[in-house]
Design a protein around this motif. Structure first.
Motif, PDB file in Angstrom:
ATOM      1  N   THR A 516      -8.519  57.190 -40.294  1.00  0.00           N
ATOM      2  CA  THR A 516      -7.511  56.460 -41.028  1.00  0.00           C
ATOM      3  C   THR A 516      -6.242  57.154 -41.273  1.00  0.00           C
ATOM      4  O   THR A 516      -6.205  58.239 -41.154  1.00  0.00           O
ATOM      5  N   TYR A 517      -5.192  56.437 -41.878  1.00  0.00           N
ATOM      6  CA  TYR A 517      -3.923  57.137 -41.933  1.00  0.00           C
ATOM      7  C   TYR A 517      -4.046  58.160 -43.163  1.00  0.00           C
ATOM      8  O   TYR A 517      -4.966  57.952 -44.094  1.00  0.00           O
ATOM      9  N   SER A 518      -3.355  59.182 -43.046  1.00  0.00           N
ATOM     10  CA  SER A 518      -3.192  60.113 -44.223  1.00  0.00           C
ATOM     11  C   SER A 518      -2.288  59.804 -45.522  1.00  0.00           C
ATOM     12  O   SER A 518      -2.530  60.440 -46.491  1.00  0.00           O
ATOM     13  N   PHE A 519      -1.739  58.838 -45.201  1.00  0.00           N
ATOM     14  CA  PHE A 519      -0.764  58.377 -46.222  1.00  0.00           C
ATOM     15  C   PHE A 519      -1.421  56.821 -46.840  1.00  0.00           C
ATOM     16  O   PHE A 519      -1.948  56.187 -45.961  1.00  0.00           O
ATOM     17  N   ILE A 520      -1.081  56.690 -47.931  1.00  0.00           N
ATOM     18  CA  ILE A 520      -1.549  55.388 -48.479  1.00  0.00           C
ATOM     19  C   ILE A 520      -0.520  54.833 -49.547  1.00  0.00           C
ATOM     20  O   ILE A 520       0.535  55.360 -49.551  1.00  0.00           O
ATOM     21  N   SER A 521      -1.066  53.670 -49.840  1.00  0.00           N
ATOM     22  CA  SER A 521      -0.041  52.960 -50.832  1.00  0.00           C
ATOM     23  C   SER A 521      -0.097  53.547 -52.223  1.00  0.00           C
ATOM     24  O   SER A 521      -1.287  53.950 -52.629  1.00  0.00           O
ATOM     25  N   LYS A 522       0.915  53.400 -52.973  1.00  0.00           N
ATOM     26  CA  LYS A 522       0.751  53.859 -54.515  1.00  0.00           C
ATOM     27  C   LYS A 522      -0.281  52.810 -55.094  1.00  0.00           C
ATOM     28  O   LYS A 522      -0.747  53.222 -56.230  1.00  0.00           O
ATOM     29  N   LYS A 523      -0.222  51.759 -54.669  1.00  0.00           N
ATOM     30  CA  LYS A 523      -1.089  50.779 -55.428  1.00  0.00           C
ATOM     31  C   LYS A 523      -2.443  51.307 -55.511  1.00  0.00           C
ATOM     32  O   LYS A 523      -3.215  50.646 -56.120  1.00  0.00           O
TER      33      LYS A 523
ATOM     34  N   SER B 205       2.110  54.598 -33.470  1.00  0.00           N
ATOM     35  CA  SER B 205       1.306  54.788 -34.496  1.00  0.00           C
ATOM     36  C   SER B 205       2.168  55.765 -35.386  1.00  0.00           C
ATOM     37  O   SER B 205       2.457  56.653 -34.593  1.00  0.00           O
ATOM     38  N   PRO B 206       2.343  55.599 -36.917  1.00  0.00           N
ATOM     39  CA  PRO B 206       2.979  56.625 -37.454  1.00  0.00           C
ATOM     40  C   PRO B 206       2.157  57.745 -37.526  1.00  0.00           C
ATOM     41  O   PRO B 206       2.505  58.959 -38.050  1.00  0.00           O
ATOM     42  N   VAL B 207       0.846  57.653 -37.478  1.00  0.00           N
ATOM     43  CA  VAL B 207      -0.113  58.822 -37.331  1.00  0.00           C
ATOM     44  C   VAL B 207      -0.778  58.889 -36.016  1.00  0.00           C
ATOM     45  O   VAL B 207      -1.119  57.609 -35.491  1.00  0.00           O
ATOM     46  N   PHE B 208      -0.583  59.876 -35.345  1.00  0.00           N
ATOM     47  CA  PHE B 208      -1.400  60.022 -34.262  1.00  0.00           C
ATOM     48  C   PHE B 208      -1.724  61.471 -33.973  1.00  0.00           C
ATOM     49  O   PHE B 208      -1.845  62.329 -34.737  1.00  0.00           O
ATOM     50  N   HIS B 209      -2.553  62.032 -32.829  1.00  0.00           N
ATOM     51  CA  HIS B 209      -3.132  63.366 -32.374  1.00  0.00           C
ATOM     52  C   HIS B 209      -2.490  63.869 -31.319  1.00  0.00           C
ATOM     53  O   HIS B 209      -2.352  63.224 -30.299  1.00  0.00           O
ATOM     54  N   GLN B 210      -2.085  65.107 -31.525  1.00  0.00           N
ATOM     55  CA  GLN B 210      -1.835  65.975 -30.443  1.00  0.00           C
ATOM     56  C   GLN B 210      -2.810  67.128 -30.214  1.00  0.00           C
ATOM     57  O   GLN B 210      -3.566  67.548 -31.156  1.00  0.00           O
ATOM     58  N   VAL B 211      -2.949  67.518 -28.880  1.00  0.00           N
ATOM     59  CA  VAL B 211      -3.656  68.834 -28.657  1.00  0.00           C
ATOM     60  C   VAL B 211      -2.414  69.683 -27.864  1.00  0.00           C
ATOM     61  O   VAL B 211      -2.292  69.446 -26.800  1.00  0.00           O
ATOM     62  N   GLU B 212      -2.222  70.894 -28.719  1.00  0.00           N
ATOM     63  CA  GLU B 212      -1.293  71.703 -28.113  1.00  0.00           C
ATOM     64  C   GLU B 212      -1.966  72.859 -27.542  1.00  0.00           C
ATOM     65  O   GLU B 212      -3.001  73.393 -28.202  1.00  0.00           O
ATOM     66  N   GLY B 213      -1.528  73.365 -26.343  1.00  0.00           N
ATOM     67  CA  GLY B 213      -2.045  74.179 -25.752  1.00  0.00           C
ATOM     68  C   GLY B 213      -1.151  75.489 -25.453  1.00  0.00           C
ATOM     69  O   GLY B 213       0.045  75.214 -25.325  1.00  0.00           O
ATOM     70  N   LEU B 214      -1.467  76.691 -25.687  1.00  0.00           N
ATOM     71  CA  LEU B 214      -0.510  77.926 -25.597  1.00  0.00           C
ATOM     72  C   LEU B 214      -0.989  79.215 -24.844  1.00  0.00           C
ATOM     73  O   LEU B 214      -2.401  79.451 -25.220  1.00  0.00           O
TER      74      LEU B 214
END
Lengths: 793, 340
Positions: A516-523, B205-214
């Motif tokens: 799930t998202y790391s940010f949530i509603s203030k509600k 999606s405002p949240v997503f995932h990356q895998v960074e290689g170096l």
């Protein structure tokens, strides 16, 4: 950016290359063509036709029957149009034609007379007066006299193909036709034709002055154009603007837009009658200074914003938009043409702060190079001359701040080859760079390359390596396996291993992992009925959240989990176990001064007929056992969102690190959950990064073990778990004790209960005698009597 | 006497063979062979015979007893066999019925894919490292050669907490932290969560995932980058997968490339999955920018390196055929069960 092929061809020939081929080649040098737009797409079998006869339809008053010459033949067309006359040339959609709106024309009888096509209006062909005069009339589009049978796409200049190209942020120089032409010329190994910069100039009585008062402007030039005649631009210019999506206004404005699209230089035209003494001052605005822009809105400026002003008033918001009164009107006689360079940061900040964007500001934000200022102005002056839009004068002024020097990179073919991993010869490198207008000298293996001023992205040899490989071809990069690299031991750290292990455990309980998202509603805080002083309310807020639903960083995983549980219930999913291992974000102080704690946290949720406080407790116990964690203290749960009598808090070092139990009924209601849900939250940060201690093997009992049962009566409030614990430690021979029944009812005194337990006795070094067993049994019993006042049942 | 034995034997044998119940069989045994049984009675009656005939008579009786005992045992076995066959017949069930399987639980598809990727790189000597999700401007931008005015800041709409603290928009932020702490040789993989202000839809999606290689060491080349990404593509998209480098731009690498893998659905011929191009964009990569190395205190004239960033969600969706980013974060149990 939009690149019309015919405009491109003016500077580099792409004859014999299809737009698709061109797009594929461009991809290889780093320009992705997002779309190939065929302007006349959808128009088929529409030709120019000359009307030879018009007669009235015998059976319909409102219809006429026309004989039309469409080139190879003469066809009969029945029409209801009123604005046609014999001898007119009109667009004719023949039998089988298609129009841009998808309409298909077929021959059909109209009131008994076969009509072999349709005459079209401008609207039906998707064109307006901007394309051809007469297209906006309500009726058939009357064309100038053209050979009958000519393809209407040629007649209306719709036969254009436009490449919509995605240009990366490091290449603002390619945000224009000429910049792309330069790359394409290098790509095709063809010559780039020069820009037309020729014009004649006359003298003018007044000379402008320029004063730059701020570093956000590094060069400002302006030139007077007299005897301006505002009128419509010629077709070819209006067409080109149309191809790139810009509306034609008048010749002066069109020239500035044309230059913006062709060489990437934003220009601005002032009517000189509004510029006091032709004295241009480039300065920061004063706080509260106001200007009414071309969009007729008044903007209040501040002292971070750059303006173009005369000695009385601001004339324009630099690089963003001109002022309303200093703009070009139909009565404009003399123009002061600005070509300047403003810093992209300043234009962006101003544009954002004012909420005002224009083609000019968009271009400045990407970065306009120093050299373009003069090229753009000269190109515009040449167009004024060519279009006879006005007389170019010698009245010119310019000022500079911090003139950039061309960058020189000294390197070698060896260094470039080493970075790429392939061998590229110095002369090959030189040829590629020269094609991109670098000045290159080779001396044996060493290379000195001076980048043209428009290539502000070039800094060092790695940039040259990229230019080389772009044109040399990425196909030449072969797979190798780090032969020069030292061997390293890979692997995950303890924390990650432990998290993986924890997830495996949770899966073993039959739970599915969620994300799930790391940010949530203030509600969420009120949904969880958190008290006002709850630490969980100290949430980190996002300054620019997408919505109220996702505006604070979570301090607990419960609300996200409960939303998922509710979502699943709404989808009629019942009976499930879920878990998530995620981070909670705990601020040391708010507003944030330093980075917060990111705490690894586990949440589980169990729901279904067979779930209870005890099923979730057993899962918790198993996790703690596997991680060798021993809570020092257990109490009834104190968190607001748990059922106070069916929940538990575990403590280590006085810290509540784990809570579990039944969801508070009010909270369940707040999340729209009707069924019973049991949750567990565990802050993992205290132990997840530590190695789990190795297990010490306890030898298996060699001798027979003995099982005994015992039922005692105790007061109701005595926790059964405590009785078990006491029994377990009551005698050294007792190696295990467990609860098997609690009974209340008949034969048991009110306020009391019967607790039945079974325990296992064993000795590591001998078989137990009856006597020893009895002693141990009595020890267990007497311990319980002593501790809890228990009586044998 | 002999006649009587014969008669009794014949009668009893007939009864035994007709017997269908084990209890009846037992009754026959008692009646004939028991202590007071009929054959026993005949044996007892031998005492009335003259002594010289007794041995002969004894033999006859005993032979009859043996014969009957065998017949009873045989019948007994036969009855048991029939009884078992009947029981097996009666116990037959409908095997077409399914019941709910035991809840086995399982990992989220993103975790499954992440584990596969980390295992793969771990086996190639990469250390798996984690770094903060809430980052400073310095690590997310400044140290990655993205100064304040840089257009790349526009490329990524970043969530800010304060002017200087933000939600990291790329796992590359972890690169710098690694290079500050550890000096070459470096082989690092940093999988993690990143944030960008994109509205959620099928592909965002405002949240997503990356895998960074170096990788940073002496003499690392672009061909080495190609080598490792070829291996990666073959491992995850099939043995016949090819990769293609396209020039691109990232501020923290130079040269920069987008890497495409030949479409595993159509083998490169062009299909719906690859939108007809035959290629699927899988990651961005490049040679670590000299400025980034310098910022981290690594001499760029001595060391070179490459970095790559895989969109974990994207790879997961391609591999499992998930068609919407929304589904991934919806966590419908029916979705979650499909991967385990």
């Amino acid at each position: 950016m939009k690149l019309p092929i015919s405009w491109l061809n003016e500077y580099v020939s792409t004859d014999g290359i299809t737009p698709k081929e061109l797009a594929d080649k461009l991809l290889n040098i780093g320009f992705e063509v997002e779309e190939i737009i065929y302007m006349g797409d959808g128009i088929e079998k529409v030709v120019a036709g000359k009307i030879l006869e018009i007669t009235k339809h015998p059976d319909a008053d409102k219809l006429s029957v026309c004989k039309v010459d469409v080139g190879e033949e003469k066809v009969t067309i029945v029409t209801g149009a009123k604005n046609i006359a014999i001898g007119n040339t009109v667009p004719v959609a023949l039998d089988g034609a298609t129009l841009p709106n998808g309409v298909r024309i077929t021959a059909a009888p109209l009131r008994g007379i076969m009509s072999y096509g349709m005459m079209c209006s401008g609207a039906e062909l998707g064109v307006d007066n901007n394309v051809i005069e007469g297209a906006d009339v309500n009726g058939i589009l009357i064309l100038p006299e053209i050979t009958p049978g000519s393809d209407i796409k040629d007649v209306l200049r719709l036969n254009e193909t436009v490449l919509d190209i995605s240009v990366t942020a490091n290449r603002p120089d390619c945000q224009c036709v000429y910049g792309m032409a330069r790359e394409i010329a290098a790509m095709l190994g063809k010559k780039l034709k020069p820009l037309h910069l020729n014009y004649k100039s006359i003298s003018f009585e007044q000379t402008p002055t320029v004063e730059i008062k701020d570093d956000a402007c590094s060069r400002y030039t302006c030139n007077v154009i007299s005897d301006v005649k505002i009128r419509k631009s010629p077709d070819w210019l209006r067409d080109r603007l149309r191809y790139v999506g810009i509306r034609s206004i008048n010749n002066v404005v069109d020239i500035t837009n044309y230059v913006l699209m062709e060489v990437g230089q934003p220009l601005h035209a002032f009517d000189t009658s509004f510029v006091s003494q032709l004295g241009i001052i480039v300065r920061k605005a004063s706080n509260g200074e106001q200007i009414t822009a071309l969009d007729e809105r008044t903007y209040t400026l501040n002292d971070s914003m750059l303006v173009i002003a005369d000695n009385e008033k601001p004339l324009a918001i630099a690089g963003v938009m001109g002022g309303e009164y200093s703009g070009i009107t139909d009565t404009t006689k003399t123009v002061l043409l600005e070509s300047a360079r403003f810093s992209k940061g300043n234009v962006r900040a101003t544009s954002r702060a004012l909420g005002l964007r224009s083609d000019s500001s968009a271009r400045y934000e990407k970065g306009v190079d120093y050299a373009s200022v003069d090229v753009g102005r000269e190109r515009a002056l040449a167009l004024f001359h060519q279009l006879k839009a006005g007389k170019v004068t010698t009245s010119f002024a310019a000022a500079n701040r911090a003139k950039p020097q061309p960058k020189t990179v000294r390197t070698s073919a060896k260094k470039i080859s080493e970075l790429l991993g392939i061998d590229v010869k110095p002369n090959v490198i030189a040829k590629i760079l020269k094609g991109l207008e670098f000045k290159v000298e080779i001396d044996g293996d060493s290379i000195t390359a001076q980048a043209p001023l428009f290539r502000e992205d070039i800094e060092n040899y790695t940039d040259l390596a990229e230019e080389v490989i772009r044109f040399y071809g990425y196909d030449n990069i072969k797979s190798t396996f780090m032969s020069t690299a030292k061997t390293t031991a890979g692997g995950t750290d303890v924390r990650q291993k432990n998290i993986d292990f924890l997830k495996t455990l949770a899966c073993n309980f039959g739970a599915y992992e969620i994300s799930t998202y790391s940010f949530i509603s203030k509600k969420a805080a009120s949904q969880l009925i958190l008290p006002q002083n709850s630490e969980l309310r100290n949430q980190i807020e996002i300054l620019n959240p997408l919505s109220d639903e996702y505006c604070v960083m979570r301090t607990q995983l419960a609300s996200s989990m409960l939303n998922v549980v509710a979502h699943n219930f709404s989808k009629k999913n019942k009976e499930f176990r879920l878990f998530e291992v995620g981070k909670t974000y705990i601020a040391r102080e708010l507003p944030l001064k330093e980075l917060p704690d990111e705490r690894d946290t586990l949440i589980m949720a169990f729901t279904g007929e067979h779930e209870s406080f005890y099923t979730v407790k057993s899962a918790v116990s198993e996790i703690l056992r596997r991680f060798a964690i021993h809570p020092e203290q257990a109490e009834y749960g104190k968190k607001s969102y748990y059922h106070p009598g069916i929940s538990c808090d575990y403590y280590i070092n006085g810290e509540n690190f784990c809570s579990f139990g039944k969801l508070h009924p009010s909270v369940a209601k707040n999340f729209g959950i009707a069924d019973d849900v049991y949750i567990c939250e565990m802050d993992l940060s205290g132990f997840i990064s530590a190695e789990i201690p190795n297990v010490k093997f306890a030898p298996l009992p060699k001798y027979q073990t003995v099982e005994r049962d015992l039922a005692v009566i105790v007061r109701e409030e005595v926790p059964a778990g405590d009785i078990i614990k006491t029994a377990r430690h009551a005698d050294p021979l007792c190696i295990h004790a467990e609860l098997f029944d609690i009974y209340r009812g008949e034969q048991i005194e009110a306020g009391h209960k019967s607790v039945a337990l079974s325990f296992i006795l064993s000795s590591p070094d001998k078989t137990l005698t009856d006597e020893e067993i009895t002693t141990a049994f009595n020890n267990v019993l007497s311990s319980l009597e002593r501790e809890y006042g228990a009586k044998l049942r | 006497m002999e006649e009587s034995v014969k008669k009794l034997t014949a009668e009893t044998e007939a009864k035994i063979s007709e017997c269908v119940e084990k209890a009846d069989l037992n009754a026959i045994r008692v009646r004939v062979l028991g202590k007071n049984g009929e054959l026993t009675a005949l044996l007892k009656s031998m005492k009335d015979l003259p002594p010289e005939k007794r041995p002969e008579a004894g033999k006859i009786v005993n032979a009859a007893r043996e014969k009957l005992e065998q017949a009873i045992a045989a019948r007994q076995a036969e009855l048991e066999r029939l009884e078992l066959a009947k029981r097996l017949r009666e116990e037959k069930i409908d095997i077409s019925i399914d019941i709910r399987p035991p809840a086995s639980g399982g990992l989220h598809p993103l975790t499954i894919m992440r584990s596969r990727i980390t295992e793969f790189f771990s086996s190639l000597g990469f250390v798996i490292a984690d770094s903060p999700e809430i980052e400073t401007d310095y690590y997310n931008f400044e140290a990655l050669n993205i100064p304040a005015d840089h257009p790349a800041r526009e490329m990524q709409d970043t969530f800010f907490i304060t002017e200087n603290i933000l939600l990291r928009s790329q796992t590359s932020a972890g690169q710098v932290r690694m290079m500050e702490k550890v000096k070459p040789p470096i082989k690092m993989l940093s999988p993690g969560r990143v944030f960008r202000a994109d509205e959620a839809d099928a592909t965002h999606s405002p949240v997503f995932h990356q895998v960074e290689g170096l990788v940073v060491d002496k003499g690392i080349t672009m061909c080495d980058l190609k080598g490792i990404l070829d291996l990666f593509a073959k491992k995850f998209f099939g043995e016949n997968t090819k990769t293609r480098f396209r020039p691109s731009y990232f501020p923290f690498t130079e040269p920069s490339v987008e890497v495409d893998a030949s479409c595993s659905q159509c083998g490169g011929k062009g299909c719906r999955v690859c939108k007809g191009t035959g290629w699927i964009e899988i990651l961005g990569a490049g040679m670590v920018n000299r400025n980034v190395l310098k910022t981290c205190g690594i001499n760029p004239d001595e060391y070179t390196g490459f970095a790559f960033g895989v969109g974990l969600d994207r790879i997961t969706n391609i591999i499992f055929g998930i068609n919407s980013m929304r589904t991934v974060f919806e966590n419908d149990v029916r979705f979650l069960k499909q991967f385990n």
